[in-house]
Design a protein around this motif. Structure first.
Motif, short mmCIF file in Angstrom:
data_model
loop_
_atom_site.label_atom_id
_atom_site.label_comp_id
_atom_site.label_asym_id
_atom_site.label_seq_id
_atom_site.Cartn_x
_atom_site.Cartn_y
_atom_site.Cartn_z
N HIS A 17 0.81 -1.22 0.00
CA HIS A 17 0.00 0.00 0.00
C HIS A 17 0.85 1.27 0.00
O HIS A 17 0.31 2.36 0.15
N GLN A 18 2.15 1.11 -0.18
CA GLN A 18 3.06 2.25 -0.32
C GLN A 18 2.88 3.28 0.81
O GLN A 18 2.62 4.46 0.54
N PRO A 19 3.00 2.86 2.07
CA PRO A 19 2.69 3.78 3.16
C PRO A 19 3.55 5.05 3.18
O PRO A 19 3.05 6.11 3.56
N ILE A 20 4.78 4.96 2.75
CA ILE A 20 5.63 6.16 2.74
C ILE A 20 5.21 7.08 1.60
O ILE A 20 4.92 8.26 1.80
N GLU A 21 5.17 6.54 0.39
CA GLU A 21 4.82 7.36 -0.77
C GLU A 21 3.41 7.94 -0.64
O GLU A 21 3.16 9.09 -1.00
N ASP A 119 -9.06 -17.72 -13.89
CA ASP A 119 -8.22 -18.09 -15.03
C ASP A 119 -7.39 -16.91 -15.53
O ASP A 119 -6.44 -17.10 -16.30
N GLN A 120 -7.75 -15.68 -15.13
CA GLN A 120 -7.05 -14.49 -15.59
C GLN A 120 -6.00 -14.00 -14.59
O GLN A 120 -5.31 -13.02 -14.87
N ARG A 121 -5.90 -14.65 -13.46
CA ARG A 121 -5.01 -14.15 -12.41
C ARG A 121 -3.58 -14.62 -12.62
O ARG A 121 -3.32 -15.73 -13.05
N THR A 122 -2.65 -13.70 -12.30
CA THR A 122 -1.23 -13.98 -12.52
C THR A 122 -0.41 -13.92 -11.23
O THR A 122 0.80 -14.09 -11.27
N GLY A 123 -1.08 -13.66 -10.11
CA GLY A 123 -0.35 -13.54 -8.85
C GLY A 123 0.07 -12.13 -8.51
O GLY A 123 0.70 -11.89 -7.49
N GLU A 124 -0.30 -11.16 -9.37
CA GLU A 124 0.03 -9.75 -9.13
C GLU A 124 -1.13 -9.06 -8.41
O GLU A 124 -2.25 -9.55 -8.38
N GLN A 125 -0.83 -7.86 -7.87
CA GLN A 125 -1.89 -7.09 -7.22
C GLN A 125 -3.05 -6.80 -8.18
O GLN A 125 -4.21 -6.71 -7.76
N SER A 126 -2.73 -6.68 -9.45
CA SER A 126 -3.75 -6.35 -10.44
C SER A 126 -4.81 -7.45 -10.59
O SER A 126 -5.85 -7.21 -11.20
N ASP A 127 -4.58 -8.62 -10.01
CA ASP A 127 -5.60 -9.66 -10.03
C ASP A 127 -6.90 -9.17 -9.39
O ASP A 127 -7.99 -9.66 -9.70
N ASN A 128 -6.77 -8.21 -8.48
CA ASN A 128 -7.93 -7.71 -7.73
C ASN A 128 -8.40 -6.34 -8.21
O ASN A 128 -9.21 -5.70 -7.53
N TYR A 129 -7.90 -5.88 -9.37
CA TYR A 129 -8.34 -4.59 -9.89
C TYR A 129 -9.56 -4.81 -10.77
O TYR A 129 -9.49 -5.48 -11.80
N VAL A 130 -10.68 -4.21 -10.36
CA VAL A 130 -11.92 -4.35 -11.11
C VAL A 130 -12.54 -2.96 -11.32
O VAL A 130 -12.32 -2.05 -10.52
N VAL A 204 -12.96 7.85 7.05
CA VAL A 204 -12.42 6.70 6.33
C VAL A 204 -12.87 6.76 4.87
O VAL A 204 -14.06 6.97 4.59
N ALA A 205 -11.94 6.57 3.95
CA ALA A 205 -12.24 6.37 2.53
C ALA A 205 -11.62 5.05 2.11
O ALA A 205 -10.43 4.84 2.35
N THR A 206 -12.39 4.16 1.51
CA THR A 206 -11.80 2.87 1.14
C THR A 206 -10.98 2.91 -0.15
O THR A 206 -10.08 2.10 -0.31
N PRO A 207 -11.23 3.81 -1.12
CA PRO A 207 -10.29 3.87 -2.25
C PRO A 207 -8.92 4.39 -1.79
O PRO A 207 -8.83 5.18 -0.85
N GLY A 208 -7.87 3.93 -2.46
CA GLY A 208 -6.54 4.40 -2.11
C GLY A 208 -5.51 3.30 -2.06
O GLY A 208 -4.54 3.38 -1.31
N HIS A 209 -5.69 2.27 -2.88
CA HIS A 209 -4.80 1.10 -2.84
C HIS A 209 -3.34 1.46 -3.08
O HIS A 209 -2.46 0.97 -2.38
N ARG A 210 -3.11 2.32 -4.04
CA ARG A 210 -1.75 2.76 -4.35
C ARG A 210 -1.77 4.24 -4.72
O ARG A 210 -2.84 4.84 -4.86
N VAL A 211 -0.60 4.81 -4.90
CA VAL A 211 -0.48 6.25 -5.12
C VAL A 211 -1.29 6.69 -6.34
O VAL A 211 -1.91 7.76 -6.31
#
Length: 232
Positions: A17-21, A119-130, A204-211
């Protein structure tokens, strides 16, 4: 006399979640709005009651991790006495999973983020991007955090949140039912909420996975406003 306020940034936990950035994105905004900012890389500071008594705002970005009993009790006491607590995504809604009293304080807890077809998942974080929508509720129209912002679309993690009815919800998001999902009807979760706890305000805002999501105009505006709204 000084008009300066004090903001404490507590960051760490899961690096994804890039806490520093992520926090560095908002620290200049806090300084521009009159805050002296202190940064800590663990929740240890929460046990310092004398220091927390003078903190106007805590911006937390601490995914998972753990918190000691005296640290949590210090955080809760500070909020009850008027210190604001604000954050986004897992940095506030998926912190300290083993401490149920923290979940009670926040009012909503990350449960999962349903992803793409297996079947589309590759093990990256993007597997959960919808692709999904943040739907503003009527209360959002006049609230200082969300005023002037309509529904908007994102492609990122969509949080399925377990929440209680003491949260004041400004926006929701609805999990669709896909052919591979085990649930058989749509599920709506809070996506942006506030909570009054004693004299303190929680945002609280739930969006914000990465920068890159935090840099979305709507997401960034809501979080910036939420920080100021939560502050003592």
């Amino acid at each position: 006399m000084t008009d300066k306020k004090t903001a404490l940034v507590v960051r760490g936990g899961w690096d994804g979640h890039q806490p520093i950035e992520a926090t560095e994105l908002f620290i200049p905004y806090l300084k521009d709005n009159g805050f002296d900012v202190r940064v800590e890389e663990s929740p240890n500071i929460y046990a310092d009651a004398d220091y927390l008594a003078g903190v106007d705002l805590i911006m937390q970005c601490m995914t998972m991790s753990t918190i000691e009993k005296d640290e949590f009790e210090g955080l809760r006491a500070a909020v009850e006495n008027g210190t604001g607590l604000a954050g986004w995504h897992g940095g506030i809604a998926d912190s300290y999973r083993n401490t149920s009293d923290y979940l009670h304080l926040i009012g909503g807890q990350f449960a999962c983020h349903p992803g793409n077809h297996p079947d589309q998942r590759t093990g990256e974080q993007s597997d959960n991007y919808v692709p999904y929508t943040i739907n503003m509720l009527p209360a959002a129209e006049t609230h200082p955090i969300t005023r002037g912002i309509g529904d908007f679309e994102l492609v990122t993690e969509q949080y399925w949140v377990l929440a209680d009815d003491y949260v004041d919800v400004l926006a929701t998001t609805t999990q669709k039912v896909r052919a591979w999902d085990p649930w058989n009807r749509e599920v709506t979760s809070p996506a942006i909420w506030t909570r009054q706890w004693g004299q303190g305000r929680i945002f609280v805002a739930t969006p914000g996975h990465r920068v890159e999501i935090l840099q979305d105009h709507n997401v960034r505006t809501i979080i910036e406003r939420g920080l100021l709204w939560a502050s003592r």
